[in-house]
Design an enzyme around this catalytic site. Sequence first.
Site, PDB file in Angstrom:
ATOM      1  N   ILE A 119      11.021   7.089   1.515  1.00  0.00           N
ATOM      2  CA  ILE A 119      11.491   5.657   1.400  1.00  0.00           C
ATOM      3  C   ILE A 119      12.449   5.707   2.657  1.00  0.00           C
ATOM      4  O   ILE A 119      13.376   6.301   2.765  1.00  0.00           O
ATOM      5  CB  ILE A 119      12.156   5.577   0.174  1.00  0.00           C
ATOM      6  CG1 ILE A 119      11.243   5.579  -0.859  1.00  0.00           C
ATOM      7  CG2 ILE A 119      12.930   4.233   0.258  1.00  0.00           C
ATOM      8  CD1 ILE A 119      12.017   5.725  -2.384  1.00  0.00           C
ATOM      9  N   HIS A 169       8.296   5.587   6.549  1.00  0.00           N
ATOM     10  CA  HIS A 169       7.264   4.376   6.205  1.00  0.00           C
ATOM     11  C   HIS A 169       7.970   3.402   5.460  1.00  0.00           C
ATOM     12  O   HIS A 169       7.896   3.019   4.511  1.00  0.00           O
ATOM     13  CB  HIS A 169       6.185   5.039   5.212  1.00  0.00           C
ATOM     14  CG  HIS A 169       5.330   4.211   4.750  1.00  0.00           C
ATOM     15  ND1 HIS A 169       4.838   3.272   5.515  1.00  0.00           N
ATOM     16  CD2 HIS A 169       4.446   4.315   3.453  1.00  0.00           C
ATOM     17  CE1 HIS A 169       3.678   2.611   4.877  1.00  0.00           C
ATOM     18  NE2 HIS A 169       3.701   3.180   3.704  1.00  0.00           N
ATOM     19  N   CYS A 221       1.167  -1.823   2.270  1.00  0.00           N
ATOM     20  CA  CYS A 221       1.692  -0.681   3.329  1.00  0.00           C
ATOM     21  C   CYS A 221       0.988  -1.226   4.675  1.00  0.00           C
ATOM     22  O   CYS A 221       1.529  -0.533   5.864  1.00  0.00           O
ATOM     23  CB  CYS A 221       1.387   0.565   2.743  1.00  0.00           C
ATOM     24  SG  CYS A 221       2.092   1.048   1.391  1.00  0.00           S
TER      25      CYS A 221
END
Length: 396
Positions: free
Chosen positions: A210, A337, A83
């Site tokens: 998502i 994200h 991430c």
Amino acid sequence: MTNVAIIGTGHSRFGSRTDVNLQELAWEAVKQALEEANVEQKDIKYFSVGNVGTWSAEPLPAVVIGEYCNLVPSGTMRVEAACASGSAALRDAYMAVKSGEVDIAMAVGVEQMHQSPNPTVVEMIGRAGNYFWEFENFGLTFPGYYALYATAYMNKYGMREEDLGKIAIKAHHYGSLNPYAHFQKEITMEEYLKSRQVAWPLKLLDSSPITDGSAAVVLASEEVAMKYTDSPVWIEAQGVGSGTANLSRRTDFTSIDAARVAADQAYKRANIDRDSPSKMIDVADVHDCFTIAEVIAYEDLKFAKRGEGVILAREDQTYVGGKIPVNVDGGLKAKGHPIGATGVSMAVSLTRQLLYRAPNKAMQAEIRNGRALAHNVGGTGHYAYVTLFSTRRPGL
């Protein structure tokens, strides 16, 4: 070594972006960044692409994107740090300029997670913990990982579910103001408390979505930056840390070691008082993949003492006008994200904050020190990057 400035920024709309392919999505941000910097593709001598992409059709995205955006034959690399891949791409391009290898480089972050069904994406992310001992044998996925952090913090410091709700409500408030955000609707505490449980105490409204999206920044050396802009934003310092992939080797679930290491490095390099850094920073973006992660970040960055990060949330001290505005672009929780793009998106948001160019006046923090901070975590604390941005040239 030379100083490095951001001279151009670009950002796509975040959300479900099945209307474009990966390279078209990247181009939305690259085009903006080139135009803002007033440079052409031939001026970009190196470009780094942050992308995880295990759910994507393109296994070698850097060259595919470079060819579509007309950045070839300049050198490139696809960078992956879970991430934190976007911050890793930023670091790669930053070091290429800082070392003197090139004068101008670009960091691109792009992710198109909706190329695969959601259960596949959830599995791919879950495998990014410790595959054999955690995913394969015990079925841990990321909501479960961060639920461990949340329950540990609740047990040690008395945090309540409503405290996490305050974080979610703030994220959606600023997401509602941000035209680039995935979620653009405010939520109430009642809606938060009624939202579906995912991994207790975490609910659907504690979780980042998502997301598909892209972001890009153009970086230039001190020697050429002022030829292109009279308002560069400098990368003042960056700290990088790593941690174990195996949770059984961690002794504390109320903090992330890698983030503390990265913050200490960045603060030391920028001569920031490590006892009260929030007095020297105007605005921050922190890694709130789940609401508990934002509370932990407050403490790992020393915006609050151990066990007191939750008080910042309770007292609304991280809104614009508070002690330290945090995630006033909606954060991962509401802006979205898109994993490989997140770190670059933070750099774009904070650069625009420092230049008083937030996309909505209600999102704009007061800039007194000319300094902003990005905190980006990969995995469950496998990687961490803390980057300081400044309107003042380092060394002045």
